[in-house]
Design a protein around this motif. Structure first.
Motif, PDB file in Angstrom:
ATOM      1  N   GLN A 163     -21.402  57.519 -55.753  1.00 26.82           N
ATOM      2  CA  GLN A 163     -21.155  58.514 -56.791  1.00 26.82           C
ATOM      3  C   GLN A 163     -20.385  57.972 -57.986  1.00 26.82           C
ATOM      4  OE1 GLN A 163     -18.444  61.480 -54.997  1.00 26.82           O
ATOM      5  NE2 GLN A 163     -17.693  59.808 -53.714  1.00 26.82           N
ATOM      6  N   THR A 164     -20.528  58.677 -59.130  1.00 23.51           N
ATOM      7  CA  THR A 164     -19.764  58.330 -60.322  1.00 23.51           C
ATOM      8  C   THR A 164     -18.384  58.975 -60.244  1.00 23.51           C
ATOM      9  OG1 THR A 164     -20.535  60.259 -61.572  1.00 23.51           O
ATOM     10  CG2 THR A 164     -21.865  58.243 -61.727  1.00 23.51           C
ATOM     11  N   GLU A 165     -17.465  58.461 -61.049  1.00 23.02           N
ATOM     12  CA  GLU A 165     -16.098  58.976 -61.009  1.00 23.02           C
ATOM     13  C   GLU A 165     -15.993  60.433 -61.458  1.00 23.02           C
ATOM     14  OE1 GLU A 165     -11.552  57.472 -61.954  1.00 23.02           O
ATOM     15  OE2 GLU A 165     -13.271  56.203 -62.406  1.00 23.02           O
ATOM     16  N   PRO A 166     -16.682  60.861 -62.547  1.00 20.48           N
ATOM     17  CA  PRO A 166     -16.595  62.277 -62.928  1.00 20.48           C
ATOM     18  C   PRO A 166     -17.071  63.218 -61.814  1.00 20.48           C
ATOM     19  CG  PRO A 166     -17.431  61.004 -64.765  1.00 20.48           C
ATOM     20  CD  PRO A 166     -17.411  60.076 -63.582  1.00 20.48           C
ATOM     21  N   PHE A 167     -18.161  62.835 -61.122  1.00 18.38           N
ATOM     22  CA  PHE A 167     -18.649  63.664 -60.022  1.00 18.38           C
ATOM     23  C   PHE A 167     -17.640  63.679 -58.882  1.00 18.38           C
ATOM     24  CE2 PHE A 167     -20.926  64.169 -55.986  1.00 18.38           C
ATOM     25  CZ  PHE A 167     -21.578  65.365 -56.211  1.00 18.38           C
ATOM     26  N   PHE A 168     -17.073  62.519 -58.573  1.00 16.83           N
ATOM     27  CA  PHE A 168     -16.073  62.396 -57.517  1.00 16.83           C
ATOM     28  C   PHE A 168     -14.858  63.275 -57.812  1.00 16.83           C
ATOM     29  CE2 PHE A 168     -12.193  60.084 -56.116  1.00 16.83           C
ATOM     30  CZ  PHE A 168     -12.367  60.180 -54.744  1.00 16.83           C
ATOM     31  N   ASP A 177     -13.762  67.953 -78.999  1.00 17.32           N
ATOM     32  CA  ASP A 177     -13.047  68.087 -77.733  1.00 17.32           C
ATOM     33  C   ASP A 177     -13.984  68.229 -76.527  1.00 17.32           C
ATOM     34  OD1 ASP A 177     -14.035  70.562 -78.403  1.00 17.32           O
ATOM     35  OD2 ASP A 177     -12.206  71.675 -77.889  1.00 17.32           O
ATOM     36  N   ALA A 178     -15.279  67.985 -76.743  1.00 14.41           N
ATOM     37  CA  ALA A 178     -16.233  68.072 -75.630  1.00 14.41           C
ATOM     38  C   ALA A 178     -15.965  66.924 -74.666  1.00 14.41           C
ATOM     39  CB  ALA A 178     -17.659  67.999 -76.151  1.00 14.41           C
ATOM     40  N   GLY A 179     -15.763  67.244 -73.409  1.00 10.84           N
ATOM     41  CA  GLY A 179     -15.443  66.214 -72.416  1.00 10.84           C
ATOM     42  C   GLY A 179     -16.654  65.835 -71.590  1.00 10.84           C
ATOM     43  N   THR A 180     -16.391  65.239 -70.434  1.00 11.56           N
ATOM     44  CA  THR A 180     -17.493  64.800 -69.571  1.00 11.56           C
ATOM     45  C   THR A 180     -18.258  65.954 -68.945  1.00 11.56           C
ATOM     46  OG1 THR A 180     -15.944  64.605 -67.711  1.00 11.56           O
ATOM     47  CG2 THR A 180     -16.367  62.615 -69.019  1.00 11.56           C
ATOM     48  N   SER A 190     -20.970  51.972 -70.398  1.00 10.42           N
ATOM     49  CA  SER A 190     -21.041  53.312 -69.813  1.00 10.42           C
ATOM     50  C   SER A 190     -19.807  53.591 -68.962  1.00 10.42           C
ATOM     51  CB  SER A 190     -22.292  53.453 -68.936  1.00 10.42           C
ATOM     52  OG  SER A 190     -22.242  54.658 -68.187  1.00 10.42           O
ATOM     53  N   PRO A 191     -19.199  54.778 -69.122  1.00 10.32           N
ATOM     54  CA  PRO A 191     -18.024  55.128 -68.310  1.00 10.32           C
ATOM     55  C   PRO A 191     -18.403  55.682 -66.940  1.00 10.32           C
ATOM     56  CG  PRO A 191     -18.486  56.892 -69.835  1.00 10.32           C
ATOM     57  CD  PRO A 191     -19.494  55.810 -70.130  1.00 10.32           C
ATOM     58  N   TYR A 192     -19.706  55.651 -66.631  1.00 13.70           N
ATOM     59  CA  TYR A 192     -20.164  56.291 -65.404  1.00 13.70           C
ATOM     60  C   TYR A 192     -20.445  55.281 -64.291  1.00 13.70           C
ATOM     61  CZ  TYR A 192     -20.447  60.651 -67.959  1.00 13.70           C
ATOM     62  OH  TYR A 192     -20.124  61.771 -68.676  1.00 13.70           O
ATOM     63  N   ALA A 193     -19.486  54.394 -64.070  1.00 19.49           N
ATOM     64  CA  ALA A 193     -19.612  53.454 -62.952  1.00 19.49           C
ATOM     65  C   ALA A 193     -19.491  54.225 -61.641  1.00 19.49           C
ATOM     66  CB  ALA A 193     -18.534  52.387 -63.033  1.00 19.49           C
ATOM     67  N   ASN A 194     -20.199  53.765 -60.631  1.00 21.09           N
ATOM     68  CA  ASN A 194     -20.083  54.334 -59.296  1.00 21.09           C
ATOM     69  C   ASN A 194     -18.859  53.731 -58.605  1.00 21.09           C
ATOM     70  OD1 ASN A 194     -22.826  55.950 -58.357  1.00 21.09           O
ATOM     71  ND2 ASN A 194     -23.144  54.550 -60.050  1.00 21.09           N
ATOM     72  N   LEU A 195     -18.481  54.306 -57.486  1.00 22.58           N
ATOM     73  CA  LEU A 195     -17.223  53.888 -56.859  1.00 22.58           C
ATOM     74  C   LEU A 195     -17.284  53.901 -55.339  1.00 22.58           C
ATOM     75  CD1 LEU A 195     -15.718  56.705 -55.722  1.00 22.58           C
ATOM     76  CD2 LEU A 195     -15.468  57.079 -58.173  1.00 22.58           C
ATOM     77  N   ILE A 196     -16.288  53.252 -54.763  1.00 30.65           N
ATOM     78  CA  ILE A 196     -16.066  53.274 -53.320  1.00 30.65           C
ATOM     79  C   ILE A 196     -14.917  54.238 -53.054  1.00 30.65           C
ATOM     80  CG2 ILE A 196     -15.305  51.946 -51.312  1.00 30.65           C
ATOM     81  CD1 ILE A 196     -16.496  49.454 -52.742  1.00 30.65           C
TER      82      ILE A 196
END
Length: 274
Positions: A92-97, A165-168, A228-234
């Motif tokens: 998953q990406t950080e915003p979703f997490f 001011d629109a965010g992720t 892209s700021p949407y890197a996936n993560l562990i």
């Protein structure tokens, strides 16, 4: 006689408790996540699973037994991690997490970045983003995280301008300028590629684009870059973040062997982000 019996019983109970204590320290329970001898990793089918198969292969060489548990949706891997059914997840990406953690009150923590699946804009009608006509119908995902990501991509492509001011988690209501009167149509992420023929263009997540047969770096008419700021993560449970096996797993994932695998296997459609 009675006193001797009581003493004997006490000695027996003490011996049992001591034995139990000894078993606990040597049984593997003290090894935390490896209490059952293996590390169970949650992953979604597709590229994430392919990459983890390579990590598993490297783990075997180091004596780490990794078991993959493959999920078909984006909710259960976090629920399963929170409930202790798996030890780690990578999908998953950080915003979703962050959204899942907040909405469901999960005590999960990010421990490392993995790869980025650059979102792209696709079309069956045009070959250049500049050829979109006025009033064109443009599809985008309807879930909050991917909707905001798609809108940011549209803005970067020069199609719209978003509110400052629109965010992720931005929605189409946060569009400030739409000079060409594009019609934005929100659709289920998994269905957009199949409905592309009914649209003039659409933002599609890389995993769904690849499932549809697209090669993102070749078939998209605009795509996110390495910034892209949407890197996936562990992710792991907060209580497990400092365990040695977690760092061992991260080191395996961040190895040169895995990076080379990603580069050769996906040819730029998946980008190593460490």
């Amino acid at each position: 006689m009675k006193k001797s019996l009581i003493i004997s019983i006490f000695i027996i109970i003490s011996a049992i408790l001591t034995a139990c204590g000894g078993d606990k320290s040597s049984s593997g329970e003290a090894d935390g996540l490896l209490s059952d001898g293996k590390l169970i990793v949650g992953v979604t089918a597709g590229p994430h699973e392919q990459i983890l198969e390579k990590v598993k292969e490297l783990g075997e060489e180091e004596g780490l037994d990794i078991e993959l548990q493959v999920f078909s949706d984006y909710v259960m891997p976090n629920v399963a991690l929170s409930e202790g059914e798996i030890d780690i997840n990578s999908f998953q990406t950080e915003p979703f997490f962050d959204q899942m953690n907040e909405e469901r009150g999960l005590d999960l923590i990010k421990v490392a970045d993995t790869v980025t699946f650059p979102m792209g804009i696709y079309s069956e009608k045009i070959e250049d983003i500049k050829d979109l006509s006025e009033g064109a119908k443009i599809g985008l995902p309807n879930d909050p995280t991917n909707s905001g990501r798609a809108l940011a991509l549209f803005e970067k492509a020069g199609l719209i301008k978003m509110k400052e001011d629109a965010g992720t988690d931005a929605t189409i209501r946060d569009i400030e300028e739409n000079n060409n009167n594009y019609e934005f149509i929100e659709l289920d992420s998994a269905q957009i590629a199949r409905q592309l023929g009914e649209l003039d263009a659409a933002a599609i997540n890389t995993n769904f684009a690849m499932e549809h047969g697209f090669v993102p770096t070749e078939d998209s008419i605009f795509i996110e870059g390495q910034d892209s700021p949407y890197a996936n993560l562990i992710a792991v449970r907060n209580e497990s973040k400092d365990e040695e096996v977690v760092q061992q797993f991260i080191d395996l994932y961040h190895s040169d062997e895995v990076k080379t695998f990603v580069e050769e296997e996906f040819q730029g459609s998946v980008i190593a982000s460490w």
